[in-house]
Every structure is written in structure tokens, then in C-alpha cells.
Design a protein around this motif. Structure first.
Motif, PDB file in Angstrom:
ATOM      1  N   GLY A 169      -5.778   4.941   9.747  1.00  0.00           N
ATOM      2  CA  GLY A 169      -4.334   4.575  10.381  1.00  0.00           C
ATOM      3  C   GLY A 169      -3.515   5.850  10.243  1.00  0.00           C
ATOM      4  O   GLY A 169      -3.261   6.584  10.996  1.00  0.00           O
ATOM      5  N   GLU A 210      -2.399  -3.240  -3.208  1.00  0.00           N
ATOM      6  CA  GLU A 210      -2.329  -4.747  -3.484  1.00  0.00           C
ATOM      7  C   GLU A 210      -2.611  -4.945  -4.986  1.00  0.00           C
ATOM      8  O   GLU A 210      -3.161  -5.876  -5.479  1.00  0.00           O
ATOM      9  N   VAL A 236       2.560   3.108   3.193  1.00  0.00           N
ATOM     10  CA  VAL A 236       1.579   3.302   4.515  1.00  0.00           C
ATOM     11  C   VAL A 236       2.288   2.608   5.667  1.00  0.00           C
ATOM     12  O   VAL A 236       2.162   2.957   6.932  1.00  0.00           O
ATOM     13  N   ASP A 237       2.909   1.300   5.408  1.00  0.00           N
ATOM     14  CA  ASP A 237       3.572   0.485   6.349  1.00  0.00           C
ATOM     15  C   ASP A 237       4.749   1.046   6.971  1.00  0.00           C
ATOM     16  O   ASP A 237       5.081   0.718   8.402  1.00  0.00           O
ATOM     17  N   SER A 295     -11.157  -0.260  -1.542  1.00  0.00           N
ATOM     18  CA  SER A 295     -10.831  -1.574  -0.868  1.00  0.00           C
ATOM     19  C   SER A 295     -10.224  -2.646  -1.709  1.00  0.00           C
ATOM     20  O   SER A 295     -10.846  -2.947  -2.630  1.00  0.00           O
ATOM     21  N   ASP A 300      -6.555   1.653   6.497  1.00  0.00           N
ATOM     22  CA  ASP A 300      -5.142   1.726   6.649  1.00  0.00           C
ATOM     23  C   ASP A 300      -4.686   3.098   6.340  1.00  0.00           C
ATOM     24  O   ASP A 300      -3.656   3.543   7.109  1.00  0.00           O
ATOM     25  N   ALA A 301      -5.232   3.924   5.657  1.00  0.00           N
ATOM     26  CA  ALA A 301      -4.592   5.547   5.439  1.00  0.00           C
ATOM     27  C   ALA A 301      -6.078   6.267   4.760  1.00  0.00           C
ATOM     28  O   ALA A 301      -6.940   5.818   4.339  1.00  0.00           O
ATOM     29  N   THR A 317      -7.259  -6.789   1.301  1.00  0.00           N
ATOM     30  CA  THR A 317      -6.962  -6.903   2.767  1.00  0.00           C
ATOM     31  C   THR A 317      -6.854  -5.349   3.336  1.00  0.00           C
ATOM     32  O   THR A 317      -6.794  -5.222   4.415  1.00  0.00           O
ATOM     33  N   ARG A 318      -6.641  -4.386   2.144  1.00  0.00           N
ATOM     34  CA  ARG A 318      -6.425  -3.092   2.897  1.00  0.00           C
ATOM     35  C   ARG A 318      -7.437  -2.115   2.303  1.00  0.00           C
ATOM     36  O   ARG A 318      -8.039  -2.365   1.293  1.00  0.00           O
ATOM     37  N   LYS A 319      -7.515  -1.031   3.065  1.00  0.00           N
ATOM     38  CA  LYS A 319      -8.474   0.031   2.648  1.00  0.00           C
ATOM     39  C   LYS A 319      -8.002   1.396   2.731  1.00  0.00           C
ATOM     40  O   LYS A 319      -7.305   1.845   3.530  1.00  0.00           O
ATOM     41  N   VAL A 320      -8.357   2.204   1.979  1.00  0.00           N
ATOM     42  CA  VAL A 320      -8.025   3.902   1.682  1.00  0.00           C
ATOM     43  C   VAL A 320      -9.389   4.601   1.839  1.00  0.00           C
ATOM     44  O   VAL A 320     -10.412   4.039   1.225  1.00  0.00           O
ATOM     45  N   LEU A 361       1.107  -1.110  -0.012  1.00  0.00           N
ATOM     46  CA  LEU A 361       0.053   0.069   0.086  1.00  0.00           C
ATOM     47  C   LEU A 361       0.954   1.289  -0.061  1.00  0.00           C
ATOM     48  O   LEU A 361       1.458   1.557   0.791  1.00  0.00           O
TER      49      LEU A 361
END
Length: 367
Positions: free
Chosen positions: A307, A116, A353-354, A245, A274-275, A248-251, A101
């Protein structure tokens, strides 16, 4: 005498060329009104009544009586509303792995979300001015970090609403030729795109709380508190925030908006994220309900259960009376007070992002 005649001839030719351009391009910039099946769908929307779209929480807008005061204020203290040194622009590396991400902010609200393995481009504006005219209107304070032709393959282009600083005719026309992406827009905005040459089959129009899946990424139009219009008429097209979406990740992207309880509802239904990319600039006392202050932006990030927060809608165009650096300063201060994880990238800087970089106050060095 001959030199004076030549000068007059050159000026006349230039004015004539400008007149021809204005007669051709300015009407095109206004876009088109929805008709046919598109119009019928608008009229069925719960957000539409009495010939226009409405916010869930009514929003006051700038009234005509306040325009002289605002014009006078805009004509004074211009120096503080622009940086005193060049804005540091980062040239993104070509290619790049879209896995994980990542967010690349290109300036104002234009950004690339790599989620992703897929890429979603938000509100792309590459023109020199956010205006129907190439000769007047707010002008860029920095160059685009990358030419449109050097963007990586895009899966979806997402538009929040039809104002000139979010929907740019020249950029759309270029993207439709360079990319195979689909264009996801709020209700009514598709008429603009189709009039500019975007094939109907590549346009996806959504009402609030409707979703579409593109290349395995689900994109949902969610409520915002704003308005629309490219000419004298207003609110004939819808405005939206967006949920992006992946598996597994979302913004979350706020679009342009005033603060309202709908963000908590979005967080409850779609979060956590996540962001977030949240509007923090171009606010003013004369329009408190349609653009958030930085403090509102941080509250929105918390409401949607975000996040990492990435502030947008600042730095690139001078659209309000506040100082150029103020949105970033106030966002940083409020994020620290609330314990919110923040990244403030330079235009063109790609953020993992991570593993985001620490905020370094780069804007303070050029303001």
C-alpha cells in the motif's frame, strides 16, 4: 623540550589506549560462529550447502579485480555523496499510542513499526560508525533522532542480516539491558547475539518461510537476494526479508537485497501489505545483484502488493558512489510514474500509514 616530551607521552598513551581497545573490542565485533545445536540446524536448512548459505537466484558480488577502480572512484567527487546542509532530524514525541499502524524511520534501515498495539524495531544501528572500528569506517551523516534509552517499550527486535550497517554490537548490548524484547534473526545470527550477552531464551532464529509469534504479532522470515559476513568469511549466516503481521494489518521489510522473482511469490503468499519498507540506496554497477536501485525498489513494492511505500537504506551512511539525494529523487520519480503511494519521512518522523504526509522533497533542500 619538556613540552615536546609531554606531547610525545600523550600521543603514546593515546596510541596505547587505542591498541588496547582494538585488541578487545574489534574481535568482539566480529561476533561468533554457530556451534552445537545451532550449527546442526543450519546444516539442515534447504538454503545451506557446501559450507555456506545460497540465494535462490545466484548473485554476483564485488570481485577483487574491481577494488582498485572502486577505491579510486570513492576517493573522488566525495562532495556530491553527502548533504551540503544538516539533515533535518525530527525528535519523536515520547510515549505515543501504538494502536493503528505507524512507522518511524530513524535513518538508514533502522525503523520502528507500531502495529495494533505492539512495537517492532528493525535493524537498529545507533553507533557513530557502521564498522568493527570506532576509528574508521562509514560515519553517520546525522545523529540518531532519539537516544536508545528514550525508545518506548519494544516487543520485538528484528534483524535482517549480520552486516555492520544492520547489526550493531553496541546497540544490541544496550537494548538487551534497556528492553525486554525478543530478538528475531535469520539462522546463524543468534551466535553473534549470544556472544554479546543476549540470553539464549530471548533469541529466535528462523529459516526462510518460518514464523514466530511475539506478543500477538506474527513475524515471518522470507527470502532475499543478498549475502552475509562480518569478517573474511561470507555466507555462514542467513539473510532475510520480513513479514510483520498483526491481527488485521501487515508490513513488509525488504532488508538488503537485489531484485528477484521471490518478491512476487512473497506478495502472493503473504500480501497485500498496508505498508512496505524497501531498500533503495547504496546500489552500484559493480554489485547489481545484492542492492536494488530505486526503480527496483518500487517494483518490489508492487510485487509484494504494498500500500504505502517507505524507502529505507539511504541518507545516513555513505556506502556507495551515487549522489546522496539520488535514491530519494529516483524513488519519488518512479513512484509517481507507477502511481505508487509514497512517504519519504525525515529521520525520526512518525508516519501514520492511514494518513501519510505528502512527499515534499525535503532532502533536495539540503543536498
Amino acid at each position: 623540550m619538556a613540552k615536546r616530551t609531554r606531547t610525545r607521552t600523550v600521543i603514546a598513551l593515546a596510541l596505547g589506549a587505542a591498541a588496547v581497545w582494538a585488541a578487545r573490542d574489534v574481535p568482539a565485533q566480529l561476533g561468533a560462529r554457530a556451534s552445537g545445536a545451532r550449527r546442526e540446524r543450519i546444516q539442515r536448512s534447504p538454503q545451506y550447502s557446501e559450507g555456506r548459505f545460497h540465494n535462490t537466484v545466484p548473485a554476483s558480488q564485488v570481485v577483487a579485480g574491481s577494488m582498485p577502480r572502486l577505491a579510486l572512484a570513492a576517493a573522488t567527487d566525495r562532495d556530491s555523496r553527502r548533504p551540503h546542509q544538516p539533515i533535518p532530524v525530527v525528535t519523536p514525541a515520547p510515549g505515543g499510542d501504538a494502536r493503528g499502524l505507524h512507522i518511524t524511520w530513524y535513518g538508514h534501515s533502522s525503523a520502528l513499526v507500531e502495529i495494533e498495539g505492539r512495537r517492532v524495531l528493525l535493524d537498529p544501528v545507533w553507533s557513530d560508525r557502521c564498522s568493527p572500528s570506532r576509528l574508521a569506517g562509514p560515519r553517520r551523516l546525522h545523529e540518531p533522532p532519539v537516544p536508545l534509552r528514550e525508545l518506548p517499550p519494544i516487543d520485538a527486535v528484528v534483524i535482517s542480516h549480520d552486516h555492520y550497517d544492520h547489526l550493531d554490537m553496541a546497540t544490541i548490548r544496550t537494548l538487551v539491558d534497556l528492553q525486554a524484547a525478543r530478538f528475531l534473526v535469520p539462522l546463524g545470527v543468534g551466535a553473534h547475539l549470544e556472544s554479546w550477552g543476549v540470553p539464549a531464551g530471548r533469541i529466535v532464529e528462523l529459516d526462510w518461510n518460518e514464523s514466530a509469534t511475539v506478543a500477538g504479532i506474527e513475524l515471518t522470515a522470507t527470502p532475499a537476494r543478498h549475502f552475509s559476513g562480518r569478517g573474511l568469511s561470507r555466507d555462514e549466516t542467513l539473510w532475510a526479508s520480513w513479514v510483520i503481521s498483526g491481527p488485521t494489518r501487515k508490513v513488509f521489510y525488504s532488508g538488503d537485497t537485489g531484485y528477484f522473482p521471490g518478491f512476487a511469490a512473497i506478495g502472493a503468499e503473504h500480501g497485500p501489505f498496508d505498508a512496505t519498507l524497501v531498500q533503495v540506496g547504496a546500489y552500484g554497477d559493480a554489485w547489481p545483484d545484492i542492492h536494488m536501485t530505486p526503480e527496483d525498489g518500487v517494483a518490489t513494492h508492487e510485487d509484494v502488493r504494498g500500500g504505502l511505500m517507505v524507502p529505507v537504506h539511504w541518507a545516513t551512511f555513505n556506502l556507495a558512489l551515487h549522489e546522496w539525494a539520488e535514491p530519494a529523487d529516483r524513488t519519488w520519480r518512479e513512484a509517481k510514474a507507477r502511481g505508487v503511494k509514497l512517504a519519504v519521512p525525515r529521520p525520526g518522523e512518525r508516519i501514520d500509514v492511514d494518513n501519510p504526509p505528502a512527499v515534499d522533497g525535503w532532502w533536495q533542500q539540503v543536498s
